[in-house]
Design a protein around this motif. Structure first.
Motif, PDB file in Angstrom:
ATOM      1  N   MET C   1     -10.068  34.212  10.693  1.00 42.31           N
ATOM      2  CA  MET C   1     -11.336  34.897  10.433  1.00 42.31           C
ATOM      3  C   MET C   1     -12.392  33.921   9.918  1.00 42.31           C
ATOM      4  N   LYS C   2     -11.970  33.132   8.952  1.00 44.15           N
ATOM      5  CA  LYS C   2     -12.928  32.164   8.417  1.00 44.15           C
ATOM      6  C   LYS C   2     -13.371  31.177   9.487  1.00 44.15           C
ATOM      7  N   GLN C   3     -12.406  30.805  10.300  1.00 48.89           N
ATOM      8  CA  GLN C   3     -12.740  29.851  11.360  1.00 48.89           C
ATOM      9  C   GLN C   3     -13.769  30.433  12.306  1.00 48.89           C
ATOM     10  N   LEU C   4     -13.592  31.702  12.615  1.00 47.39           N
ATOM     11  CA  LEU C   4     -14.545  32.343  13.520  1.00 47.39           C
ATOM     12  C   LEU C   4     -15.945  32.331  12.932  1.00 47.39           C
ATOM     13  N   LEU C   5     -16.012  32.693  11.645  1.00 43.64           N
ATOM     14  CA  LEU C   5     -17.320  32.721  11.002  1.00 43.64           C
ATOM     15  C   LEU C   5     -17.939  31.329  10.974  1.00 43.64           C
ATOM     16  N   ARG C   6     -17.104  30.356  10.690  1.00 39.36           N
ATOM     17  CA  ARG C   6     -17.612  28.975  10.675  1.00 39.36           C
ATOM     18  C   ARG C   6     -18.200  28.615  12.026  1.00 39.36           C
ATOM     19  N   PHE C   7     -17.429  28.994  13.052  1.00 42.25           N
ATOM     20  CA  PHE C   7     -17.887  28.659  14.398  1.00 42.25           C
ATOM     21  C   PHE C   7     -19.213  29.339  14.720  1.00 42.25           C
ATOM     22  N   LEU C   8     -19.308  30.626  14.332  1.00 41.42           N
ATOM     23  CA  LEU C   8     -20.555  31.347  14.592  1.00 41.42           C
ATOM     24  C   LEU C   8     -21.728  30.687  13.890  1.00 41.42           C
ATOM     25  N   LEU C   9     -21.459  30.259  12.669  1.00 42.60           N
ATOM     26  CA  LEU C   9     -22.525  29.623  11.898  1.00 42.60           C
ATOM     27  C   LEU C   9     -22.998  28.346  12.583  1.00 42.60           C
ATOM     28  N   LEU C  10     -22.028  27.568  13.027  1.00 39.83           N
ATOM     29  CA  LEU C  10     -22.384  26.327  13.713  1.00 39.83           C
ATOM     30  C   LEU C  10     -23.154  26.618  14.989  1.00 39.83           C
ATOM     31  N   LEU C  11     -22.721  27.671  15.677  1.00 39.91           N
ATOM     32  CA  LEU C  11     -23.416  28.055  16.906  1.00 39.91           C
ATOM     33  C   LEU C  11     -24.859  28.428  16.599  1.00 39.91           C
ATOM     34  N   LEU C  12     -25.026  29.196  15.545  1.00 38.21           N
ATOM     35  CA  LEU C  12     -26.371  29.597  15.148  1.00 38.21           C
ATOM     36  C   LEU C  12     -27.227  28.387  14.811  1.00 38.21           C
ATOM     37  N   ALA C  13     -26.614  27.459  14.107  1.00 34.44           N
ATOM     38  CA  ALA C  13     -27.359  26.243  13.765  1.00 34.44           C
ATOM     39  C   ALA C  13     -27.791  25.511  15.030  1.00 34.44           C
ATOM     40  N   ALA C  14     -26.876  25.470  15.995  1.00 30.93           N
ATOM     41  CA  ALA C  14     -27.231  24.814  17.251  1.00 30.93           C
ATOM     42  C   ALA C  14     -28.397  25.521  17.915  1.00 30.93           C
ATOM     43  N   VAL C  15     -28.373  26.842  17.897  1.00 31.10           N
ATOM     44  CA  VAL C  15     -29.472  27.609  18.499  1.00 31.10           C
ATOM     45  C   VAL C  15     -30.784  27.295  17.796  1.00 31.10           C
ATOM     46  N   PHE C  16     -30.722  27.198  16.473  1.00 28.80           N
ATOM     47  CA  PHE C  16     -31.940  26.905  15.732  1.00 28.80           C
ATOM     48  C   PHE C  16     -32.429  25.500  16.011  1.00 28.80           C
ATOM     49  N   PHE C  17     -31.499  24.645  16.304  1.00 33.30           N
ATOM     50  CA  PHE C  17     -31.880  23.264  16.529  1.00 33.30           C
ATOM     51  C   PHE C  17     -32.421  23.068  17.940  1.00 33.30           C
ATOM     52  N   LEU C  18     -32.113  24.036  18.776  1.00 36.41           N
ATOM     53  CA  LEU C  18     -32.426  23.899  20.195  1.00 36.41           C
ATOM     54  C   LEU C  18     -33.889  23.611  20.519  1.00 36.41           C
ATOM     55  N   PRO C  19     -34.832  24.372  19.972  1.00 34.87           N
ATOM     56  CA  PRO C  19     -36.231  24.111  20.360  1.00 34.87           C
ATOM     57  C   PRO C  19     -36.649  22.660  20.108  1.00 34.87           C
ATOM     58  N   THR C  20     -36.273  22.144  18.954  1.00 34.42           N
ATOM     59  CA  THR C  20     -36.648  20.770  18.642  1.00 34.42           C
ATOM     60  C   THR C  20     -36.047  19.803  19.644  1.00 34.42           C
ATOM     61  N   LEU C  21     -34.748  19.959  19.843  1.00 32.28           N
ATOM     62  CA  LEU C  21     -34.047  19.059  20.746  1.00 32.28           C
ATOM     63  C   LEU C  21     -34.601  19.153  22.151  1.00 32.28           C
ATOM     64  N   ALA C  22     -34.834  20.386  22.579  1.00 35.00           N
ATOM     65  CA  ALA C  22     -35.339  20.580  23.938  1.00 35.00           C
ATOM     66  C   ALA C  22     -36.693  19.928  24.114  1.00 35.00           C
ATOM     67  N   THR C  23     -37.540  20.070  23.103  1.00 38.99           N
ATOM     68  CA  THR C  23     -38.859  19.455  23.213  1.00 38.99           C
ATOM     69  C   THR C  23     -38.732  17.948  23.370  1.00 38.99           C
TER      70      THR C  23
END
Lengths: 151, 269, 253
Positions: C1-23
């Motif tokens: 369970m914790k692992q899943l949450l960790r993974f989701l969090l990392l995924l979310l961080a990646a999504v947030f980072f996406l606009p900058t990286l894409a630009t």
């Protein structure tokens, strides 16, 4: 930065400082040289008004013998005319600088007039600026760097 | 303060007081006095005739359909986005504090949007969401931009909770989710409320994002917020409408902020 | 369970980072091909980019520096001076801090117009220096300050300036950096003021460059975005630790 008091114990201080200096330095360099680089990459051309050249031609007065006469008329160098790359110069002035562009035109020559190096232009009032050198690969609308102007 | 002779203490106090002068002076010159003039403008009908018309401008403003549209959109933005933002921020902050303690780098992903110039990322948003015909891109942009400040506040608050509290609760049998609900949330409630306040206040500032995204003064209806209304009036030199809507908005914001702060003060007692 | 949450969090961080990286990535991808032509056109064909860039730099650094000079004494006064209505005034500062720009833009415009500095750099810089944000944040932070250091300083010197510089400033250094970073970001991002308060193109900032997208070709915009990001990124890398430690806004009592 606002002030230069920096605390110790900042791990990546020096590389960041260097990076900042580098960035601003590059921007400064670009600011100062961008225009010159821009101009240097354009086709370098010279242009001026066509000067008057002496042409000889056969002149037949109303009642008399044909004889050879000379006349001063605007003349275009034969090489230039034969190449077909005849351009005039247009300008666009903006806040930052003045831009020069090549505009293709066509000219009519007066074939009755003769000269070794030039053709005579039919329109004896032609006073436009013509690009005299650097015209080899120009296309209509190209931006050019005007090196010398003689008005 | 240390025990010094009375007159010295007064001199010290005066000196401290004088420190406030630059800030206060600037505030007066550039904010307060101009604001009062705007207030004055909102009560007259014309810059030149200066007839006092009382609340007429305000009534006109409220009855203006664009003002209503703008107001409605602003309220909609607040009621939809802010709760989502806060909940997301809480979830992420909890996650960052308890799940990913080691990876400090992850926080950067959330905090960076706050600082990055909007202009830089608007292109990307436009490219991705350009076809979308509603306000969703704007809401996403808002959440993206504002989660940073909430996360900073919340994680700072979370780290001040001592571990002993958790130990004690665990001994009492609480675990996992209920642990957080019962202990963490009540403790960080002040911070949550402050973050909410910041989010609401920032929602009024969404104009910049919106303007850059839609690229003009006349966005589609769903993107038309109060700031556009004021901005367009500004451009049209319709000072009366602008003055009255500025004052109205400022009163609204002042009311919201005061309500929050007073409620918070009461809560702390 | 914790692992899943960790993974989701990392995924979310990646999504947030996406606009900058894409630009950043897209800036090297003009017109569907990999290449530098976007940067090329930006640097060598777009001269007003430079004017606006240095304007942005000027405004941001000057405003930040001057604002720090103003808020340090002001926050100190709120912390150590005693006068009637202090809390009420502070409350007023807080309310002012929360006001959206649009509310203040008309007062700003009128104020500047009457002072005759409407189309000038001073007209942009001066109002921003006196923004109440810094005072509020710094004052909150000063609550955790050690008064004895100041007392000791008082015995040594009579000059307020020295006391502020040597006894107060070092203690609140972290907060000063954090506020400075924040203010810089705010100035760097400034759109309404240059757009509405300045007529002269030479005084405008880079944000205006982006809002005027009709006159610039598309492939210039991504590289411009990247260049625009760099100064604030650099400052963030310098001061990211201070940013998180220095913003203790929630103790508003």
């Amino acid at each position: 930065m606002k002030q230069t008091k920096k605390s110790s114990g900042k791990k990546h201080f020096l590389p960041l400082l260097l990076l900042s200096v580098l960035f601003y330095g590059v921007m400064l360099l670009l600011t100062l040289t961008a225009k010159d680089i821009h101009l240097a990459r354009l086709p370098q051309v010279t242009a001026s008004r066509l000067g008057n050249v002496s042409f000889t031609y056969l002149f037949t007065p109303e009642n008399g013998e044909p004889r050879i006469a000379t006349k001063q008329m605007p003349g275009i160098p034969k090489e230039l005319y034969d190449s077909g790359q005849i351009f005039t110069v247009t300008t666009k002035v903006t806040d930052e600088m003045t831009y020069y562009y090549a505009k293709k035109i066509s000219l009519k020559v007066d074939s009755s007039k003769e000269n070794d190096t030039h053709y005579a232009i039919s329109d004896s009032f032609f006073r436009d600026m013509i690009i005299l050198s650097g015209y080899e690969n120009l296309k209509d609308g190209d931006e050019v760097n005007l090196i010398k102007e003689e008005k | 303060m240390a025990t010094v002779k009375p007159h010295k203490s007064i001199r010290w106090n005066t000196k401290c007081l004088l420190c406030l002068v630059p800030s206060l002076l600037g505030l007066l010159l550039f904010y307060i006095i101009p604001y009062l003039r705007v207030l004055y403008y909102s009560l007259i009908n014309n810059q030149f005739k200066k007839d006092f018309v009382g609340l007429k401008n305000y009534i006109d403003a409220i009855q203006n359909e664009y003002f209503r549209l703008a107001f409605f959109n602003s309220i909609k933005l607040i009621t939809v986005c802010v709760p989502v933002l806060i909940l997301l921020a809480i979830a992420v902050s909890l996650g960052l504090t308890f799940l990913l303690k080691k990876l400090r780098l992850v926080r950067v992903a959330f905090i960076l949007p706050m600082l990055l110039p909007t202009a830089s990322v608007v292109l990307f948003f436009r490219a991705v969401f350009g076809q979308v015909e509603n306000e969703l891109p704007l809401y996403l942009l808002f959440i993206w931009k504002n989660i940073g400040i909430c996360i900073i506040l919340l994680t700072a608050a979370l780290t001040t909770i001592e571990d002993e509290l958790y130990e004690a609760a665990k001994l009492d049998g609480a675990g996992g989710f209920s642990l957080h609900v019962k202990i963490t949330l009540p403790l960080i409630l002040p911070t949550i409320s402050f973050s909410t306040l910041m989010a609401i206040v920032n929602s009024f500032k969404i104009f910049r994002e919106s303007y850059l995204y839609y690229g003009s003064n006349y966005p589609p209806d769903y993107g038309y917020t109060l700031q556009y209304y004021m901005n367009n009036n500004f451009l049209k030199f319709d000072y009366q409408a602008l003055a009255s809507s500025s004052v109205l908005t400022s009163l609204l914001v002042a009311a919201i902020v005061s309500a929050f702060l007073l409620a918070e003060r009461r809560y702390q007692r | 369970m914790k692992q899943l949450l960790r993974f989701l969090l990392l995924l979310l961080a990646a999504v947030f980072f996406l606009p900058t990286l894409a630009t950043i990535l897209l800036s090297f991808y003009p017109d569907g091909q990999v290449g530098f032509s976007g940067y090329d056109e930006l640097f060598f064909d777009c001269f007003r980019f430079y004017t606006m860039f240095w304007n942005s730099v000027l405004y941001a650094y000057v405003i930040t520096a001057l604002q720090l000079v103003v808020i340090l004494p002001a926050a100190f006064a709120f912390s150590f001076a005693r006068f009637k209505g202090k809390e009420a005034l502070f409350f007023f500062y807080i309310i002012l801090m929360m006001m959206p720009l649009q509310v203040m833009i008309l007062p700003n415009y009128i104020g500047l117009r009457d002072m005759g500095i409407l189309n000038t750099r001073a007209g942009i810089i001066l109002p921003m220096i006196f923004s109440p944000f810094g005072v509020v944040v710094l004052r909150q932070y000063m609550k955790s300050m050690d008064g004895s250091v100041i007392e000791a300083m008082r015995l040594e010197t009579n000059s307020m300036v020295r006391i502020l510089l040597h006894a107060v400033a070092p203690q609140v250094k972290v907060c000063l950096y954090a506020v400075g970073l924040f203010v810089f970001a705010e100035c760097w991002n400034m759109l309404e003021q240059p757009m509405l308060l300045l007529q002269d193109e030479n005084l405008k900032t880079l944000t205006v460059f982006f809002s005027d997208t009709k006159n610039v070709s598309d492939q210039v915009l991504y590289p411009a975005s990247v260049v625009f990001m760099i100064p604030i990124l650099l400052l963030y890398l310098f001061f990211h630790r201070e940013l998180e430690r220095g913003l203790t806004l929630h103790e508003t009592n």
